[in-house]
Structure formats: C-alpha cells, structure tokens
Scaffold this active site. Sequence first.
Site, short mmCIF file in Angstrom:
data_model
loop_
_atom_site.label_atom_id
_atom_site.label_comp_id
_atom_site.label_asym_id
_atom_site.label_seq_id
_atom_site.Cartn_x
_atom_site.Cartn_y
_atom_site.Cartn_z
N ASN A 13 0.96 -1.04 0.22
CA ASN A 13 0.11 0.00 0.09
C ASN A 13 0.84 1.28 0.01
O ASN A 13 1.58 1.50 1.17
CB ASN A 13 -0.77 -0.07 1.57
N LYS A 15 0.19 4.32 -0.24
CA LYS A 15 -0.48 5.57 0.05
C LYS A 15 -0.31 6.47 -0.86
O LYS A 15 -0.15 6.38 -2.25
CB LYS A 15 -0.02 5.70 1.61
N HIS A 99 -9.76 1.53 4.38
CA HIS A 99 -8.30 1.50 5.08
C HIS A 99 -8.64 2.58 6.28
O HIS A 99 -9.45 3.61 5.89
CB HIS A 99 -7.31 1.99 4.17
N GLU A 101 -7.08 4.87 7.51
CA GLU A 101 -6.73 6.43 6.90
C GLU A 101 -7.89 6.82 6.24
O GLU A 101 -8.14 8.06 6.27
CB GLU A 101 -5.47 6.26 6.26
N GLU A 170 -5.80 -5.13 10.36
CA GLU A 170 -4.77 -3.91 10.64
C GLU A 170 -5.16 -3.05 11.76
O GLU A 170 -6.03 -2.18 11.91
CB GLU A 170 -4.83 -2.73 9.43
N GLY A 176 2.08 2.34 10.33
CA GLY A 176 2.96 3.45 10.43
C GLY A 176 3.62 4.08 11.85
O GLY A 176 4.13 5.17 11.83
N SER A 216 3.02 -1.95 10.28
CA SER A 216 4.38 -2.04 10.59
C SER A 216 5.19 -3.51 10.17
O SER A 216 6.31 -3.73 10.90
CB SER A 216 4.58 -1.56 12.02
C1 PEP Z 1 -0.93 0.27 5.85
O1 PEP Z 1 -1.00 1.21 5.42
O2 PEP Z 1 -1.88 -0.43 5.39
C2 PEP Z 1 0.13 -0.18 6.64
C3 PEP Z 1 0.34 -1.37 7.34
O3 PEP Z 1 1.21 0.60 6.83
P1 PEP Z 1 2.74 0.44 7.59
O4 PEP Z 1 3.15 -1.00 6.88
O5 PEP Z 1 3.51 1.42 7.25
O6 PEP Z 1 2.43 0.27 9.08
#
Ligand code: PEP
Length: 258
Positions: A13, A15, A99, A101, A170, A176, A216
């Site tokens: 992803n 972003k 997501h 976000e 998630e 992040g 992460s």
């Molecule tokens: C994500 O944006 O779905 C995500 C898991 O980001 P990160 O791996 O940076 O935590």
Amino acid sequence: MNRKYRKTVIAANWKMNKTPSETKAFLTEFKNKLPRSRWCDIVFCVPAIDISAAVRAMRETRVAIGAENCNAAASGAYTGEISTGMIVDAGCKYVIIGHSERRAMGETDAEVNAKVLAALGAGLHPILCVGESLEQREMGVTEEWIAMQLKAALQGVTEDQMKKIVIAYEPIWAIGTGKTATPEQAEEVCCAIRTMIRKRYSAKIGRAVTIQYGGSMNEKNAFELLAQPDIDGGLIGGASLDTDKFLAIINAANQPTA
Ligand code: PEP
C-alpha cells in the site's frame, strides 16, 4: 499461512507516495530482482495517478496492480473520485477498501459496504481492511469491534463473492508507528476473523479466505508473522517503498506451512 487451503497475498500500500516516473523506475528495478519461484501472490496498490505506469511496468509478470480506494457509484458528478469500472479498465485486479486512514477521513461502514459491492460487481478483489484503535484494544473490545466492521462491510455479499475478498487485519495503533502487533496478538485476531467468516458463510469459505496482517510489517518481523497459521500475507505500507525490504517480505513467505 496455510498454502494448502488458501492463497498467500503480499500487498503493497503505497499510500500517497511516488510519482508516475518514480513508479516506473521502482517497478523496473523490482521486476529485475523478483525471484522466479512463486511463493505468494504479489500486489502493488498504488495512487490512482500511478496505475497506468504500474500496469505498464508489470505487464507480462505475475505481479498484480491495485487501487487504494474507489467510489461506489458507476459514474457521475463526483469530482476527484474514481469508479471501479475505471480501475478495471486501467488494468487493476485489486482495490483496498476501508483502510483506517480513509475511515479517519470520514468513510462510514455503509460506504465501505457499498464500495465492496461495487468492486465485486466490477470483478475486482477487494482488500477489505478492519482493525481496532489502541483505546478499543485496551478496553478489551477488539473482537466485538471487528465483528461489527465485518458484518457491516459484508452486508449483501454472497458466498460466491466472498471467495474474491481478501481481509486485512490492521490494528490502527500499529499502522505507520513502527509498533507491530506480536505474532500472537495478530494470530489471535486473524483466527477470530476466520471463525466469524466460517460462521457467517461456511467451513469451506472460512478455510479458504485469505487474511492478511498489516501494521509495521517489515523485513525483520515478516517471517514470524507469516509463520502463524491464520496469517496469509501482509498489507505493507512503509516497507513496500523499498525494493529490498519488500522483496525480503516476499521471501519470508517461502517457508513450510502446516
Ligand atoms: C498500511 O498502510 O496499510 C500499513 C500497514 O502501513 P505500515 O506498514 O507503514 O504500517
């Protein structure tokens, strides 16, 4: 993972990162480094502006391209939005939906459900994201919260359509932040999600649904996370912006499974 019953899917992803030219350069490098062996399905979910460059760069490879969002409407007066039909026509196979976000920007459960149905109708694989906040985890309501998110998102989704959906667990507190859920914490929730799907649909669908962990995930923790029986891949943000780190995660999918 359990490759006997379900697909392992490692998805990036990006972003709001990388321009079309950067996309071309990155994916050309990635293609040259990608091992021939097929341990997992690989998807790059990229900004809408990068989709064409990504599809062109990955033509004639086994790597799929996805969008990061869609609008549930087929067309119309929705300035700045993209429809599932446009996403398919551009060459995508996947789309991330729900997501955290985007939910934080105001996306509701009803909108997530409408997007899932629209994506399925267009023939896309939705990567449906669910997850709890730190506050919810600390209150001990993680599974109830996710059950509610899933119930809302899967309203009207048939057993046959469910075969196309990938679920991404998630935890919001891990996205992040560099704070990964422990393999045990991630497994516990992914296993609970599988039970929810089994109860809602059937044992067969529960066994076959791909459930990713996201939050992460990186080249250091991927092996242990992917070794869990109910974690069938990853949705990866930060570490997917670096070819070597992302390839190391793909390589971590090359391990014996139950
Ligand atoms: C994500 O944006 O779905 C995500 C898991 O980001 P990160 O791996 O940076 O935590």
